[in-house]
Design a protein around this motif. Structure first.
Motif, PDB file in Angstrom:
ATOM      1  N   GLU A   4      58.644  71.644 110.985  1.00 37.07           N
ATOM      2  CA  GLU A   4      58.272  72.303 109.727  1.00 37.07           C
ATOM      3  C   GLU A   4      58.470  73.807 109.885  1.00 37.07           C
ATOM      4  O   GLU A   4      57.932  74.420 110.791  1.00 37.07           O
ATOM      5  N   ILE A   5      59.273  74.373 109.009  1.00 36.50           N
ATOM      6  CA  ILE A   5      59.457  75.831 109.045  1.00 36.50           C
ATOM      7  C   ILE A   5      59.242  76.350 107.628  1.00 36.50           C
ATOM      8  O   ILE A   5      59.713  75.745 106.667  1.00 36.50           O
ATOM      9  N   LYS A   6      58.472  77.430 107.511  1.00 32.69           N
ATOM     10  CA  LYS A   6      58.086  77.906 106.174  1.00 32.69           C
ATOM     11  C   LYS A   6      59.176  78.774 105.529  1.00 32.69           C
ATOM     12  O   LYS A   6      58.895  79.833 104.995  1.00 32.69           O
ATOM     13  N   ILE A   7      60.415  78.322 105.615  1.00 34.41           N
ATOM     14  CA  ILE A   7      61.509  79.092 105.001  1.00 34.41           C
ATOM     15  C   ILE A   7      62.247  78.197 104.010  1.00 34.41           C
ATOM     16  O   ILE A   7      62.566  77.044 104.319  1.00 34.41           O
ATOM     17  N   ALA A   8      62.489  78.728 102.814  1.00 33.95           N
ATOM     18  CA  ALA A   8      63.405  78.101 101.851  1.00 33.95           C
ATOM     19  C   ALA A   8      64.613  79.030 101.797  1.00 33.95           C
ATOM     20  O   ALA A   8      64.463  80.253 101.822  1.00 33.95           O
ATOM     21  N   LEU A   9      65.791  78.468 101.754  1.00 32.90           N
ATOM     22  CA  LEU A   9      66.997  79.296 101.779  1.00 32.90           C
ATOM     23  C   LEU A   9      67.338  79.776 100.377  1.00 32.90           C
ATOM     24  O   LEU A   9      67.572  78.966  99.467  1.00 32.90           O
ATOM     25  N   GLY A  10      67.319  81.096 100.180  1.00 31.13           N
ATOM     26  CA  GLY A  10      67.737  81.682  98.903  1.00 31.13           C
ATOM     27  C   GLY A  10      69.249  81.680  98.806  1.00 31.13           C
ATOM     28  O   GLY A  10      69.934  81.848  99.819  1.00 31.13           O
ATOM     29  N   THR A  11      69.800  81.481  97.606  1.00 30.05           N
ATOM     30  CA  THR A  11      71.253  81.295  97.489  1.00 30.05           C
ATOM     31  C   THR A  11      71.926  82.296  96.553  1.00 30.05           C
ATOM     32  O   THR A  11      73.072  82.086  96.182  1.00 30.05           O
ATOM     33  N   VAL A  12      71.220  83.365  96.180  1.00 29.38           N
ATOM     34  CA  VAL A  12      71.838  84.332  95.265  1.00 29.38           C
ATOM     35  C   VAL A  12      73.130  84.896  95.867  1.00 29.38           C
ATOM     36  O   VAL A  12      74.127  85.092  95.168  1.00 29.38           O
ATOM     37  N   ALA A  39      70.653  75.713 108.604  1.00 28.64           N
ATOM     38  CA  ALA A  39      69.405  75.475 107.860  1.00 28.64           C
ATOM     39  C   ALA A  39      68.901  74.057 108.107  1.00 28.64           C
ATOM     40  O   ALA A  39      67.728  73.842 108.442  1.00 28.64           O
ATOM     41  N   GLU A  40      69.787  73.092 107.958  1.00 28.16           N
ATOM     42  CA  GLU A  40      69.398  71.681 108.123  1.00 28.16           C
ATOM     43  C   GLU A  40      68.886  71.411 109.541  1.00 28.16           C
ATOM     44  O   GLU A  40      67.847  70.783 109.722  1.00 28.16           O
ATOM     45  N   GLU A  41      69.591  71.936 110.527  1.00 28.77           N
ATOM     46  CA  GLU A  41      69.183  71.749 111.927  1.00 28.77           C
ATOM     47  C   GLU A  41      67.808  72.342 112.217  1.00 28.77           C
ATOM     48  O   GLU A  41      67.045  71.819 113.017  1.00 28.77           O
ATOM     49  N   ALA A  42      67.500  73.461 111.546  1.00 27.16           N
ATOM     50  CA  ALA A  42      66.226  74.155 111.801  1.00 27.16           C
ATOM     51  C   ALA A  42      65.050  73.532 111.042  1.00 27.16           C
ATOM     52  O   ALA A  42      63.918  73.956 111.191  1.00 27.16           O
ATOM     53  N   GLY A  43      65.338  72.538 110.204  1.00 26.56           N
ATOM     54  CA  GLY A  43      64.262  71.908 109.435  1.00 26.56           C
ATOM     55  C   GLY A  43      63.987  72.603 108.112  1.00 26.56           C
ATOM     56  O   GLY A  43      62.962  72.374 107.478  1.00 26.56           O
ATOM     57  N   ILE A  44      64.916  73.476 107.679  1.00 31.90           N
ATOM     58  CA  ILE A  44      64.781  74.089 106.344  1.00 31.90           C
ATOM     59  C   ILE A  44      65.253  73.034 105.347  1.00 31.90           C
ATOM     60  O   ILE A  44      66.389  72.568 105.415  1.00 31.90           O
ATOM     61  N   ASN A  45      64.355  72.639 104.431  1.00 38.39           N
ATOM     62  CA  ASN A  45      64.718  71.515 103.560  1.00 38.39           C
ATOM     63  C   ASN A  45      64.809  71.887 102.082  1.00 38.39           C
ATOM     64  O   ASN A  45      65.004  71.026 101.235  1.00 38.39           O
ATOM     65  N   GLN A  46      64.629  73.195 101.753  1.00 41.02           N
ATOM     66  CA  GLN A  46      64.693  73.591 100.348  1.00 41.02           C
ATOM     67  C   GLN A  46      65.676  74.737 100.131  1.00 41.02           C
ATOM     68  O   GLN A  46      65.740  75.677 100.924  1.00 41.02           O
ATOM     69  N   LEU A  47      66.416  74.636  99.034  1.00 41.97           N
ATOM     70  CA  LEU A  47      67.334  75.701  98.618  1.00 41.97           C
ATOM     71  C   LEU A  47      66.840  76.235  97.288  1.00 41.97           C
ATOM     72  O   LEU A  47      66.479  75.474  96.388  1.00 41.97           O
ATOM     73  N   ASP A  48      66.831  77.566  97.163  1.00 44.36           N
ATOM     74  CA  ASP A  48      66.374  78.206  95.938  1.00 44.36           C
ATOM     75  C   ASP A  48      67.580  78.830  95.235  1.00 44.36           C
ATOM     76  O   ASP A  48      68.254  79.689  95.793  1.00 44.36           O
ATOM     77  N   ILE A  71      65.570  73.932  94.150  1.00 46.66           N
ATOM     78  CA  ILE A  71      64.762  74.590  93.114  1.00 46.66           C
ATOM     79  C   ILE A  71      65.730  75.485  92.351  1.00 46.66           C
ATOM     80  O   ILE A  71      66.437  76.292  92.964  1.00 46.66           O
ATOM     81  N   THR A  72      65.791  75.327  91.035  1.00 47.58           N
ATOM     82  CA  THR A  72      66.647  76.221  90.255  1.00 47.58           C
ATOM     83  C   THR A  72      65.840  76.802  89.095  1.00 47.58           C
ATOM     84  O   THR A  72      64.715  76.389  88.842  1.00 47.58           O
ATOM     85  N   LYS A 239      56.177  78.727 101.334  1.00 41.13           N
ATOM     86  CA  LYS A 239      57.551  79.011 101.771  1.00 41.13           C
ATOM     87  C   LYS A 239      57.899  80.466 101.492  1.00 41.13           C
ATOM     88  O   LYS A 239      57.437  81.054 100.516  1.00 41.13           O
ATOM     89  N   ILE A 240      58.765  80.989 102.358  1.00 39.11           N
ATOM     90  CA  ILE A 240      59.369  82.299 102.133  1.00 39.11           C
ATOM     91  C   ILE A 240      60.804  82.041 101.712  1.00 39.11           C
ATOM     92  O   ILE A 240      61.532  81.330 102.410  1.00 39.11           O
ATOM     93  N   VAL A 241      61.189  82.586 100.570  1.00 38.59           N
ATOM     94  CA  VAL A 241      62.570  82.438 100.121  1.00 38.59           C
ATOM     95  C   VAL A 241      63.377  83.569 100.743  1.00 38.59           C
ATOM     96  O   VAL A 241      63.103  84.746 100.514  1.00 38.59           O
ATOM     97  N   MET A 242      64.357  83.183 101.547  1.00 37.18           N
ATOM     98  CA  MET A 242      65.106  84.180 102.295  1.00 37.18           C
ATOM     99  C   MET A 242      66.595  83.941 102.138  1.00 37.18           C
ATOM    100  O   MET A 242      67.083  82.840 102.413  1.00 37.18           O
TER     101      MET A 242
END
Length: 286
Positions: A4-12, A39-48, A71-72, A239-242
């Motif tokens: 579990e990692i508290k990061i969501a990947l921002g995609t702007v 991202a997938e390997e690190a357990g990041i499971n959300q894209l913003d 998330i859009t 989550k932190i969107v980064m």
């Protein structure tokens, strides 16, 4: 690897040239595939993502292969019908039948037209969205929406070491069962800037920034590590969107989190830093 990692990947950055410190431009398909793999390997499971992010949704539809929760966000719409149509277009671009989160890109959209919330609830019941909500810019927006009985499943808001204007709202949102995502943890790179070289408009922040850098140096820690882990340590934040421009940047950010040892006394010193003109912590005023 963390489960579990508290990061969501921002995609702007995947759809438009974004950010004052962006030197790489929009990543190529190969670069984007590499970022998503890390991202997938690190357990990041959300894209913003968002409709407003150029062709980011389209690229995720082509390259994310339904490996992530998405998330859009929707821009200003005038009716429930237009909202449904906007969602339909996003789902088509993302090549999916449903999204994890669907948010008003600015909470004002719902404040000005609360009936849109009824449409969102309806589409959620149909199974096209798991969580509905909005992106906040000011605490007053949240007060107005809660007064209208618009209680979000998911919110996104700005929060960072020196910009804690939403601090008092976090526990309130958690009690309502809201999932909290935060953005701007590095305040668009402000925390990395040399306090003596700030643009004229930001000079009033020089003293606070100098103090922040001094506290980090005393503890032999990089400002980025401290800024990121301060927010990660907050139990009310899910989550932190980064956003990143390269896979190497993402690896570095993940490393910052996994190598961190809790520093409570350091955080107390940072919380004591005073900022006289808090309006300068909002990039809109830069």
């Amino acid at each position: 690897m963390q489960t579990e990692i508290k990061i969501a990947l921002g995609t702007v950055q995947f759809g438009i040239n974004y950010g004052i410190s962006n030197t790489h431009g929009v990543p190529s398909d190969e670069a984007l595939k590499a970022i998503l793999s890390v991202a997938e390997e690190a357990g990041i499971n959300q894209l913003d993502t968002a409709l407003a992010y150029g062709n980011a949704e389209e690229r995720l539809g082509l390259l994310a292969d339904n490996r992530f929760q998405i998330i859009t966000k929707f821009p200003t719409v005038v009716s429930g019908e237009e909202l449904k149509n906007t969602l339909k277009q996003s789902l088509t671009r993302l090549k999916t039948n449903s999204v994890y989160g669907y948010l008003a890109h600015n909470a004002d959209i719902l404040i000005e037209n609360p009936s849109l919330w009824t449409t969102l609830q309806q589409v959620k019941k149909e199974g096209k969205i798991e969580k509905i909500g909005f992106s906040l810019y000011h605490p007053e927006q949240l007060d107005k929406l809660l007064a209208l009985n618009i209680v979000p499943d998911l919110v996104q808001l700005p929060y960072s070491i020196l910009d804690r204007k939403f601090e008092n709202k976090l526990a309130e949102l958690k009690q309502l069962g809201t999932e909290i995502h935060v953005r701007s943890v590095f305040l668009q790179g402000l925390y990395f800037m040399n306090p003596n070289q700030l643009p004229e408009k930001l000079k009033p922040l020089a003293a606070a920034l100098t103090e922040l850098h001094a506290v980090c140096e005393e503890n032999h820690l990089a400002v980025g590590d401290v800024a990121l882990n301060y927010v990660i340590a907050n139990p009310n934040i899910d989550k932190i969107v980064m956003g990143v421009e390269t896979a190497a940047q993402l690896k570095q950010n993940i490393q910052m989190v996994s190598d961190w040892k809790t520093e409570a006394s350091l955080f107390s010193k940072i919380e004591a830093i005073e900022i006289k003109d808090k309006s300068l912590l909002n990039p809109v005023n830069w």
